[in-house]
Design an enzyme around this catalytic site. Structure first.
Site, short mmCIF file in Angstrom:
data_model
loop_
_atom_site.label_atom_id
_atom_site.label_comp_id
_atom_site.label_asym_id
_atom_site.label_seq_id
_atom_site.Cartn_x
_atom_site.Cartn_y
_atom_site.Cartn_z
CD GLN A 249 -21.22 -2.48 59.79
OE1 GLN A 249 -20.40 -3.01 59.05
NE2 GLN A 249 -22.48 -2.29 59.42
CG ASP A 281 -29.18 -5.58 57.88
OD1 ASP A 281 -29.22 -5.69 56.65
OD2 ASP A 281 -28.11 -5.47 58.52
CD GLU A 323 -30.02 -8.83 54.53
OE1 GLU A 323 -29.24 -8.93 53.56
OE2 GLU A 323 -29.63 -8.90 55.71
CG HIS A 392 -29.51 -2.00 49.32
ND1 HIS A 392 -30.35 -3.05 49.61
CD2 HIS A 392 -28.48 -2.09 50.21
CE1 HIS A 392 -29.87 -3.73 50.64
NE2 HIS A 392 -28.75 -3.18 51.01
CG ASP A 393 -26.32 -5.79 49.17
OD1 ASP A 393 -25.18 -5.31 49.02
OD2 ASP A 393 -26.70 -6.34 50.21
NE ARG A 517 -22.17 -2.68 48.58
CZ ARG A 517 -22.30 -3.05 49.85
NH1 ARG A 517 -23.11 -4.05 50.17
NH2 ARG A 517 -21.62 -2.44 50.80
#
Length: 644
Positions: A249, A281, A323, A392-393, A517
């Protein structure tokens, strides 16, 4: 707002040549006149004199997007302008899901929209679905193409069809927009590796370690287990690439105005496809400054305000959600302070609320919860919080040492206790969670686990213990009662409405095996959904029916409009949280017992807030506050207003 020389045309006559319809020209020009100065001011603060070339390019992008915006979305724009508080309404309840885990494909999601509608959902956040890199991709946050959908999910046309169906039912589509980085396979990164100087300037590239070493002195590590450090050597680039999250990334260089122009175009393209809310994000990481942790820099808020201004000009139905998982003193800037007040993001995650929910559940004590909420400065009244029990985290124990000290706790000690408790290591713990990303240097241990498993349902069912099963159900509903009664947009993570447990087989998928996760990202259990609806006496059915009741009660309470803040009230019992909301229609008092004990709560504490009589909107019960205490059953929640 500071006065700046206008570089944008701010009257209808100056842009009329771009329109065949005078009314359309007037509409665009009025919005440009309203938001153009904000756009220009923020861009000048970031890019200085470079905006002379940037602004005409942005105007061309906005004009194209306005001309190509579908008629039904333009109608939605007008409706939202007439009701700017649409995101703050009490009936606004969100649902968060991975499209493939919820229903296989986008068409499958569309088939299940009636289920969401029946649950009372008005806001659907589908987790990253824009085309990521193949293989490991950080759960979809390594985007290779912002203009395409994951092939296994469908096409952009399927996304538009889903958005239209949702819109027709009053449900807003929410998508992630990854701003800080792209996958190394993205076209921009490929062009940079090929040596194109235009695209090399889209990224932070260093020929040697001198630059990275300077930054590393003050940079934290986000994923120390599997992505240590913040820079990665790339042979094709012949240099070090800034990679905050993973080696694949690549962080974008927002100091280059071309990057902002690209994202304005992408936001408007997706908005014209029907996306109504963008989850921004990793927004905190956009701006890099030596000697800092490269988070929450002032330029981040200018950049967000500029993006929002462009969206308001073309697609005012669109909202931004930040976020930003940061401390309260930093978080408020993402909603806007001073000149930015109410002009940055429309919504931000109240991550402290989630942490304090689980902290109070483990400790049976709300004193730290009260202190943490008091630390939050008031938000702009035109913005809203996003609240959640789980997401989700992982759960990072964002408990400040200062808040802990004020209630006689050690910050490191309490964080250690929470990690032990929710990993099941603490004696007597009801939780079943997994430690995520243990950092030996800081002692940080984050936690993975589904809501139901962390709240004790998995352990209770395995033990065949009816009492513990009952308490676990009560805990789950208490957590949701707080988020639904807090004011803002409560966000339900997929499966929590069915009390889905941890997925023991998450590691069977190779790209998930190293990231635990995925234990709390199970596939939707549609058979369980049918069973829960058919038999509300089972644990899963009780959670489902209880949550539906909470949502229905919330829908009818004007007191839960998000313009009003919830604030803690001193409670005479350390197990009981009191949250007060001062609405024009009267006071709403949330009363929450965070223990498994029956508590005789002093009636005077409620009478002082509400007067002698009150109505509980959850049970429909009437109270008269005399000398006798109010009996609070284990994990009981009350939403009280003064009786007429």
């Amino acid at each position: 707002m500071a006065q700046v020389d206008p570089l944008l045309p701010l009257d209808a006559g100056a842009v009329r040549h771009a329109f065949d319809d005078d009314r359309e020209a007037d509409t665009f020009a009025l919005r440009l006149k309203r938001y153009g100065p904000e756009l220009q001011e923020s861009l000048r603060a970031v890019y200085g004199d470079q905006i002379g070339a940037l602004l005409p390019e942005l105007l061309e992008v906005m004009l194209h997007a306005f001309h190509t915006r579908p008629a039904d979305l333009k109608r939605l724009d007008e409706a939202r302008l007439l009701r700017p508080d649409w995101l703050q309404q009490p009936d606004m309840v969100g649902y968060v899901a991975y499209a493939d885990r919820f229903a296989g494909t986008l068409r499958g999601v569309q088939d299940h929209v009636p289920y969401l509608e029946g649950l009372g959902i008005k806001y659907l956040h589908l987790m990253p679905l824009l085309r990521p890199r193949d293989g490991e991709n950080d759960g979809g946050y390594a985007v290779a193409d912002y203009r395409a959908v994951r092939p296994d999910l469908g096409s952009m046309d399927d996304l538009s069809a889903l958005a239209a169906d949702l819109r027709g039912r009053g449900i807003s589509l929410v998508l992630d927009l990854v701003l800080n980085h792209v996958a190394q396979e993205h076209d921009w990164a490929q062009q940079a590796r090929a040596g194109d100087p235009v695209y090399r300037d889209y990224f932070h590239l260093f020929p040697d370690r001198s630059g990275p070493d300077q930054y590393e002195r003050t940079l934290p590590e986000i994923f120390p287990d599997f992505a240590p450090g913040n820079f990665t050597w790339n042979d094709e680039v012949e240099g070090w690439v800034w990679t905050t999250f993973n080696t694949y990334q690549w962080d974008l260089n927002w100091g280059n105005p071309a990057v902002l122009r690209e994202f304005v175009e992408l936001i408007l393209y997706l908005a014209n496809r029907g996306v109504e809310v963008f989850r921004l994000d990793a927004i905190a990481f956009l701006w890099k400054r030596p000697g800092t942790d490269c988070q929450n820099q002032p330029e981040v808020h200018h950049l967000t305000r500029a993006l929002r201004a462009c969206a308001r000009i073309v697609a005012p139905a669109v909202a931004f959600k930040a976020e930003a998982i940061v401390a309260p003193a930093e978080l408020i800037h993402y909603l806007g302070t001073r000149d930015h007040h109410g002009r940055v993001s429309d919504m931000a995650y109240h991550n402290s609320l989630m942490v304090q929910l689980w902290s109070s559940l483990a400790s049976r004590n709300v004193r730290l919860f009260e202190e943490a909420l008091r630390a939050f400065p008031p938000k702009p009244t035109n913005t809203t919080w996003g609240m959640y029990v789980r997401c989700h985290d992982d759960i990072g124990w964002a408990v400040s040492d200062e808040d802990a000290a004020r209630v006689g706790l050690s910050g490191p000690g309490h964080r250690h206790f929470l990690s032990d408790f929710y990993s099941g290591e603490f004696p007597g713990s009801f939780a079943r969670g997994l430690v995520f990303q243990h950092n030996p240097q800081t002692g940080d241990r984050r936690i993975s686990g589904s809501c139901a498993s962390l709240a004790g349902l998995e352990a209770a069912l395995d033990a065949g213990d009816p009492r513990q099963t009952d308490l676990a159900v009560r805990r789950i509903l208490l957590l949701h009662a707080v988020t639904l009664g807090f004011g803002g947009v409560p966000l339900l993570y997929m499966g929590d409405e069915l009390a889905l447990l941890n997925d023991p087989d998450y590691g069977d998928t190779p790209e998930h095996a190293l990231d635990n996760r995925w234990v709390h990202r199970p596939r939707m259990d549609w058979a369980r959904a049918q069973e829960a609806a058919a038999d509300p006496s089972t644990p899963h059915g009780r959670v489902n029916s209880g949550l539906r009741h909470l949502i229905a009660a919330r829908r009818g309470l004007a007191h839960l409009h998000a313009s009003v803040e919830s604030r803690p009230v001193d409670s005479p019992d350390p197990c009981v949280l009191l949250l007060r909301r001062d609405h024009p229609q009267g006071v709403l008092l949330g009363v929450y017992n965070f223990s498994e004990h029956t508590i005789n709560f002093p009636a005077w504490a409620l009478r002082d807030q509400l007067g002698p009589q009150a109505l509980d909107h959850l049970a429909g019960s009437a109270f008269t506050f005399g000398h006798a205490p109010v009996v609070l059953d284990p994990y009981r929640a009350l939403w009280l207003t003064a009786a007429p």
